[in-house]
Write a protein that holds these residues in place. Structure first.
Motif, PDB file in Angstrom:
ATOM      1  N   SER A   1       0.850  -1.179   0.000  1.00  0.00           N
ATOM      2  CA  SER A   1       0.000   0.000   0.000  1.00  0.00           C
ATOM      3  C   SER A   1       0.887   1.230   0.000  1.00  0.00           C
ATOM      4  O   SER A   1       1.852   1.291   0.756  1.00  0.00           O
ATOM      5  CB  SER A   1      -0.901  -0.015   1.238  1.00  0.00           C
ATOM      6  OG  SER A   1      -1.863   1.002   1.179  1.00  0.00           O
ATOM      7  N   THR A   2       0.573   2.185  -0.838  1.00  0.00           N
ATOM      8  CA  THR A   2       1.371   3.407  -0.887  1.00  0.00           C
ATOM      9  C   THR A   2       0.684   4.568  -0.174  1.00  0.00           C
ATOM     10  O   THR A   2       1.349   5.455   0.336  1.00  0.00           O
ATOM     11  CB  THR A   2       1.682   3.805  -2.342  1.00  0.00           C
ATOM     12  OG1 THR A   2       0.460   3.947  -3.053  1.00  0.00           O
ATOM     13  CG2 THR A   2       2.555   2.754  -3.019  1.00  0.00           C
ATOM     14  N   THR A   3      -0.639   4.561  -0.131  1.00  0.00           N
ATOM     15  CA  THR A   3      -1.383   5.649   0.510  1.00  0.00           C
ATOM     16  C   THR A   3      -2.226   5.170   1.689  1.00  0.00           C
ATOM     17  O   THR A   3      -2.880   5.968   2.334  1.00  0.00           O
ATOM     18  CB  THR A   3      -2.327   6.323  -0.503  1.00  0.00           C
ATOM     19  OG1 THR A   3      -3.269   5.365  -0.961  1.00  0.00           O
ATOM     20  CG2 THR A   3      -1.560   6.922  -1.671  1.00  0.00           C
ATOM     21  N   GLY A   4      -2.244   3.864   1.931  1.00  0.00           N
ATOM     22  CA  GLY A   4      -3.043   3.304   3.012  1.00  0.00           C
ATOM     23  C   GLY A   4      -4.366   2.711   2.556  1.00  0.00           C
ATOM     24  O   GLY A   4      -5.023   2.016   3.318  1.00  0.00           O
ATOM     25  N   ASN A   5      -4.758   2.946   1.313  1.00  0.00           N
ATOM     26  CA  ASN A   5      -6.045   2.447   0.829  1.00  0.00           C
ATOM     27  C   ASN A   5      -6.061   0.931   0.693  1.00  0.00           C
ATOM     28  O   ASN A   5      -6.998   0.272   1.155  1.00  0.00           O
ATOM     29  CB  ASN A   5      -6.401   3.107  -0.498  1.00  0.00           C
ATOM     30  CG  ASN A   5      -6.587   4.602  -0.366  1.00  0.00           C
ATOM     31  OD1 ASN A   5      -6.867   5.108   0.709  1.00  0.00           O
ATOM     32  ND2 ASN A   5      -6.418   5.322  -1.456  1.00  0.00           N
ATOM     33  N   THR A   6      -5.036   0.368   0.078  1.00  0.00           N
ATOM     34  CA  THR A   6      -4.984  -1.089  -0.064  1.00  0.00           C
ATOM     35  C   THR A   6      -4.743  -1.747   1.288  1.00  0.00           C
ATOM     36  O   THR A   6      -5.256  -2.830   1.560  1.00  0.00           O
ATOM     37  CB  THR A   6      -3.919  -1.503  -1.097  1.00  0.00           C
ATOM     38  OG1 THR A   6      -4.190  -0.828  -2.334  1.00  0.00           O
ATOM     39  CG2 THR A   6      -3.943  -3.002  -1.347  1.00  0.00           C
TER      40      THR A   6
ATOM     41  N   PRO B   1      -2.022  -1.791  -4.990  1.00  0.00           N
ATOM     42  CA  PRO B   1      -2.624  -0.620  -5.618  1.00  0.00           C
ATOM     43  C   PRO B   1      -2.214  -0.576  -7.092  1.00  0.00           C
ATOM     44  O   PRO B   1      -1.203  -1.162  -7.477  1.00  0.00           O
ATOM     45  CB  PRO B   1      -1.997   0.550  -4.846  1.00  0.00           C
ATOM     46  CG  PRO B   1      -0.683   0.033  -4.364  1.00  0.00           C
ATOM     47  CD  PRO B   1      -0.904  -1.437  -4.111  1.00  0.00           C
TER      48      PRO B   1
ATOM     49  N   GLU C   1       2.289  -2.649  -7.809  1.00  0.00           N
ATOM     50  CA  GLU C   1       3.291  -1.961  -7.003  1.00  0.00           C
ATOM     51  C   GLU C   1       4.562  -2.811  -7.014  1.00  0.00           C
ATOM     52  O   GLU C   1       4.493  -4.039  -7.066  1.00  0.00           O
ATOM     53  CB  GLU C   1       2.731  -1.784  -5.581  1.00  0.00           C
ATOM     54  CG  GLU C   1       3.562  -0.921  -4.679  1.00  0.00           C
ATOM     55  CD  GLU C   1       4.644  -1.680  -3.961  1.00  0.00           C
ATOM     56  OE1 GLU C   1       5.578  -1.043  -3.479  1.00  0.00           O
ATOM     57  OE2 GLU C   1       4.548  -2.924  -3.863  1.00  0.00           O
TER      58      GLU C   1
ATOM     59  N   SER D   1      -6.620  -1.156  -4.743  1.00  0.00           N
ATOM     60  CA  SER D   1      -7.237   0.157  -4.851  1.00  0.00           C
ATOM     61  C   SER D   1      -6.616   0.914  -6.024  1.00  0.00           C
ATOM     62  O   SER D   1      -5.515   0.609  -6.463  1.00  0.00           O
ATOM     63  CB  SER D   1      -7.042   0.942  -3.553  1.00  0.00           C
ATOM     64  OG  SER D   1      -5.661   1.121  -3.298  1.00  0.00           O
TER      65      SER D   1
ATOM     66  N   ASP E   1      -6.787   4.993  -8.297  1.00  0.00           N
ATOM     67  CA  ASP E   1      -7.211   6.385  -8.346  1.00  0.00           C
ATOM     68  C   ASP E   1      -7.763   6.720  -9.733  1.00  0.00           C
ATOM     69  O   ASP E   1      -8.720   7.443  -9.861  1.00  0.00           O
ATOM     70  CB  ASP E   1      -6.034   7.302  -8.010  1.00  0.00           C
ATOM     71  CG  ASP E   1      -6.402   8.771  -7.975  1.00  0.00           C
ATOM     72  OD1 ASP E   1      -7.589   9.111  -8.100  1.00  0.00           O
ATOM     73  OD2 ASP E   1      -5.486   9.598  -7.818  1.00  0.00           O
TER      74      ASP E   1
ATOM     75  N   LEU F   1      -9.973   4.760  -4.549  1.00  0.00           N
ATOM     76  CA  LEU F   1      -9.434   5.619  -3.489  1.00  0.00           C
ATOM     77  C   LEU F   1      -9.634   5.018  -2.096  1.00  0.00           C
ATOM     78  O   LEU F   1      -9.473   3.819  -1.912  1.00  0.00           O
ATOM     79  CB  LEU F   1     -10.012   7.029  -3.600  1.00  0.00           C
ATOM     80  CG  LEU F   1      -9.617   7.786  -4.878  1.00  0.00           C
ATOM     81  CD1 LEU F   1     -10.363   9.103  -4.976  1.00  0.00           C
ATOM     82  CD2 LEU F   1      -8.117   8.021  -4.933  1.00  0.00           C
ATOM     83  N   THR F   2      -9.991   5.836  -1.120  1.00  0.00           N
ATOM     84  CA  THR F   2     -10.098   5.384   0.266  1.00  0.00           C
ATOM     85  C   THR F   2     -11.362   4.553   0.470  1.00  0.00           C
ATOM     86  O   THR F   2     -12.460   5.004   0.130  1.00  0.00           O
ATOM     87  CB  THR F   2     -10.145   6.598   1.220  1.00  0.00           C
ATOM     88  OG1 THR F   2      -8.981   7.395   0.995  1.00  0.00           O
ATOM     89  CG2 THR F   2     -10.193   6.153   2.662  1.00  0.00           C
TER      90      THR F   2
END
Length: 139
Positions: free
Chosen positions: A9-14, A56, A64, A88, A90, A120-121
């Motif tokens: 996960s890069t942004t926390g979504n996955t 993601p 990723e 996830s 975007d 996204l989230t």
């Protein structure tokens, strides 16, 4: 039953998806191996009854990097293994999951659920969808 939930996960979504999936698997009474792709033990994952992999969408809808590296390392050992994928995104339309599905099929993996994709989230409804997906994936 032993279930591996491996993700990046890069942004926390996955990661949020992976946590919901892991919670549902535990609630169903299964033993869970829960790890990021960069620290997962390949032998432990391959000894699992079910493997759930998450990534993601990156760049031009690709996996990723750490997931790509981990997956490439086990890809040749997935024949007959029960595998589900999630992630996830975007932008785009889910091409990274379709490409990953093709790779799984070519490796001889047994798809246990349609790929799960969240934009996204993950909101409350998405978290519930992750839990339902996990429950159906391990039946």
């Amino acid at each position: 039953m032993k279930v591996a939930v491996i993700y990046a996960s890069t942004t926390g979504n996955t990661e949020a998806m992976a946590n919901a999936i892991s919670d549902a698997v535990k609630a169903a009474g299964a033993e869970v191996i829960f790890s990021t792709a960069d620290s997962a033990n390949k032998d432990d994952v391959l000894s699992s009854d079910v493997i759930l992999l998450g990534s993601p969408a990156m760049g031009d809808e690709v996996l990723e990097d750490s997931v790509e590296e981990f997956y490439s390392g086990i890809e040749g050992s997935l024949n007959g293994k029960k595998v589900g994928i999630f992630g996830s995104y975007d932008w785009g339309d889910g091409q990274w999951l379709r490409d990953w599905t093709d790779r799984l099929n070519n490796a001889g993996a047994v798809s246990i659920a349609e790929p799960l994709m969240v934009h996204l989230t993950p909101e409350e409804a998405d978290v519930e969808q992750c839990k339902a997906w996990a429950a159906s994936a391990i039946k």
